[in-house]
Write an enzyme that holds these catalytic residues in place. Structure first.
Site, mmCIF file in Angstrom:
data_model
loop_
_atom_site.group_PDB
_atom_site.id
_atom_site.type_symbol
_atom_site.label_atom_id
_atom_site.label_comp_id
_atom_site.label_asym_id
_atom_site.label_seq_id
_atom_site.Cartn_x
_atom_site.Cartn_y
_atom_site.Cartn_z
ATOM 1 N N CYS A 44 -3.518 -10.357 16.414
ATOM 2 C CA CYS A 44 -2.732 -9.766 15.524
ATOM 3 C C CYS A 44 -1.316 -10.261 15.535
ATOM 4 C CB CYS A 44 -2.623 -8.251 15.624
ATOM 5 S SG CYS A 44 -1.495 -7.304 14.611
ATOM 6 N N CYS A 49 -2.035 -10.689 12.121
ATOM 7 C CA CYS A 49 -1.346 -9.820 11.038
ATOM 8 C C CYS A 49 0.161 -10.070 10.967
ATOM 9 C CB CYS A 49 -1.232 -8.373 11.699
ATOM 10 S SG CYS A 49 -2.984 -7.898 12.272
ATOM 11 N N LYS A 52 1.189 -13.756 9.680
ATOM 12 C CA LYS A 52 0.658 -14.061 8.128
ATOM 13 C C LYS A 52 1.554 -13.085 7.065
ATOM 14 C CE LYS A 52 -2.034 -10.739 6.876
ATOM 15 N NZ LYS A 52 -3.339 -9.581 7.053
ATOM 16 N N TYR A 179 -10.771 -10.686 2.507
ATOM 17 C CA TYR A 179 -9.263 -10.545 2.378
ATOM 18 C C TYR A 179 -8.495 -11.724 3.042
ATOM 19 C CZ TYR A 179 -9.160 -8.787 7.376
ATOM 20 O OH TYR A 179 -9.275 -8.710 8.595
ATOM 21 N N GLU A 183 -5.742 -13.570 0.792
ATOM 22 C CA GLU A 183 -4.257 -13.377 1.143
ATOM 23 C C GLU A 183 -3.859 -15.057 1.435
ATOM 24 O OE1 GLU A 183 -4.273 -9.458 3.618
ATOM 25 O OE2 GLU A 183 -4.825 -11.144 4.897
ATOM 26 N N HIS A 470 10.292 9.898 -10.326
ATOM 27 C CA HIS A 470 10.442 9.244 -11.379
ATOM 28 C C HIS A 470 11.773 8.407 -11.333
ATOM 29 C CE1 HIS A 470 9.941 8.326 -15.493
ATOM 30 N NE2 HIS A 470 10.974 8.483 -15.797
ATOM 31 N N GLU A 475 4.308 7.483 -8.994
ATOM 32 C CA GLU A 475 4.138 8.756 -9.624
ATOM 33 C C GLU A 475 2.991 9.059 -10.586
ATOM 34 O OE1 GLU A 475 6.820 9.691 -13.362
ATOM 35 O OE2 GLU A 475 7.588 7.610 -12.708
#
Length: 487
Positions: A44, A49, A52, A179, A183, A470, A475
């Site tokens: 990681c 992670c 990356k 992934y 990525e 909003h 939302e």
């Protein structure tokens, strides 16, 4: 007085192993040692992670000038300097590794910069020649990327190698559809690299919600990534002028290439092994790429650990088989993280390490709950997901699907075609939200908060009772009143 050198010996200095070691030492007073053969921080922090995500940030600046222009700013796109970025990246990784080492030292953990393997149920043998004994041994050795079993696969790189590239390639072929592949396809495209991606399946991101992954595939194509589905590599070789590719020489195949590629071929033919790699796909014409990246899977780091001699069961991919408390078939040996191939995420490894300490050192048997774990895929746009996909949910029970896709305000104003997706999968019987899937900028930030509600068992009516913020993209998650479909 204990007959062992330590109460706990941890094999592996990644996030899970370090957390278990320092909590056991710092909170329970256990005598703890840890061995790491590479860099502290593990996949990681050092090669996953963290670097990356920093590359993701770097790649996103490419689209900002055109977006700013749509708002009236006179900003011109600049050029990306890979050596500058890589220098800053290495400095940051060095800093983080230093933090990991300090955390262990300050907790009283003795560390060994060495490879460790099991000699018996209570003994580890270090690559330095030393042996150490411990009442309990925890294996947290992580995993590694794998290359396909094919000739010349060593010409390609894997994800670990990306952060060591001396120069940014002009073109890259990424093989895979998970992934990691997606990525890095988005990252390299954002950094100005010509990106081609081969995936043998019918759609990228297998196992994720079909609608969500379909939108990401469309966005990647829209941005200019050359995504080829149902495609794999048949043959790859150095781009020597005399190399034969299924009956034609590399120079013959190069006839359709542009002048710059021919120049690269000439350099390779003269012995410059940093030159292009010729690839023949299952469909289409052979062509050359500066770099071929294999993102075709990861396997656990369980080889040559001495597991078989202790009767510790290993699965088909090399994963160490453990029970709900992370214990192996040997009572004194536990395993956590990617080496067990349960849920291969850093926060999960950390949770497993904490649960291990609770179980073994605090006399509080604790099993990690691997259900409803939020996760994010850092493509462009991002995907955030928690719970069941529409496909998995409808195979289990009748569901209502609430879904909307729209152009977000920020990019629509600037005339961009970007679209986002907000989706809830709801049980007809209980009205519980079984899954939430978001494809949008910063979807990872949104799904963390949605994951809390879904983990608590929120119903669709709970979402409906929540007042919208909003104007935001998120939302829409609380304003969808009518099911798009029932399945």
């Amino acid at each position: 007085m204990s007959t062992y050198d330590y109460d706990l010996f941890v094999i592996g200095g990644g996030s899970g192993g370090v957390r278990a070691a320092r909590v056991a030492a710092g909170e329970t007073g256990a005598r703890v040692a840890l061995a790491e053969e590479d860099r502290y921080g593990g996949t990681c922090v050092i090669r996953g992670c963290v670097p990356k995500k920093l590359m993701v940030f770097a790649s996103e600046f490419a689209s900002m000038p055109s977006l700013a222009n749509g708002y009236g700013w006179d900003i011109e796109a600049g050029s990306f300097d890979w050596p500058t970025f890589r220098g800053h990246l290495n400095t940051e990784l060095d800093r983080l590794e230093g933090i990991y080492r300090s955390l262990l030292k300050n907790s009283g953990v003795e560390t060994f910069d060495a490879r460790a393997r099991l000699k018996d149920a209570h003994t580890v043998e270090l690559s330095t020649g030393e042996t150490k004994t411990a009442k309990t041994i925890l294996i947290a050795s992580g995993g590694h990327p794998v290359r396909p079993d094919m000739p010349n696969a060593d010409l390609g790189i894997v994800s670990d190698d990306i952060f060591h590239l001396e120069n940014l390639p002009k073109s890259i072929l990424i093989v895979g559809g998970g992934y990691i592949a997606c990525e890095f396809a988005c990252i390299f495209h954002g950094l100005g690299v010509e990106v081609t991606q081969y995936y043998r399946g019918a759609q990228i991101l297998r196992g994720f919600d079909d609608e969500a992954r379909g939108l990401i595939a469309e966005a990647m194509l829209e941005r200019g990534i050359k995504l080829h589905l149902g495609t794999n590599i048949v043959e790859m070789a150095p781009a020597d002028a005399d190399h034969n590719l299924s009956g034609s020489t590399a120079s013959d195949a190069a006839m359709g290439a542009d002048a710059s590629m021919m120049g690269a071929l000439s350099a390779a033919a003269k012995g410059d092994r940093s030159g292009p790699i010729w690839v023949k796909p299952t469909s289409g014409k052979p062509r050359a790429f500066d770099v071929v990246l294999f993102a075709t899977g990861r396997d656990p780091n369980s080889s040559d650990l001495g597991l078989e001699d202790l009767g510790i069961e290993v699965g088909r991919r090399g994963e160490i088989v453990v029970d709900e408390f992370s214990k192996t078939a040997c009572d004194s040996v536990y395993a956590i993280g990617d080496v067990t191939n349960r849920v291969n995420l850093t926060p999960v490894a950390i949770r497993e390490g904490m649960a291990f300490v609770e179980t073994v050192f605090k006399d509080n048997p604790t099993a990690v709950d691997h259900d409803l774990i939020p996760s994010a895929i850092f493509t462009q746009p991002e995907m955030g997901t928690v719970g069941l996909s529409e496909e998995a949910a409808r195979d289990r029970e009748p569901i209502d699907v609430y879904c909307t896709s729209f152009r977000p305000m920020q990019t629509a104003f600037a005339g961009k075609p970007d679209r986002v997706l907000m989706k809830l999968v709801v049980s007809v019987a209980t009205r519980k939200v079984l899954g939430c899937h978001i494809v949008a900028p910063n979807a990872g930030e949104m799904i963390q908060l949605a994951g809390i509600a879904i983990k608590m068992g929120a119903t669709k009516e709970d979402f409906d009772r929540t007042v919208a913020v909003h104007p935001t993209m998120s939302e829409e998650i609380v304003t969808m009143k009518t099911p798009m479909r029932t399945a």
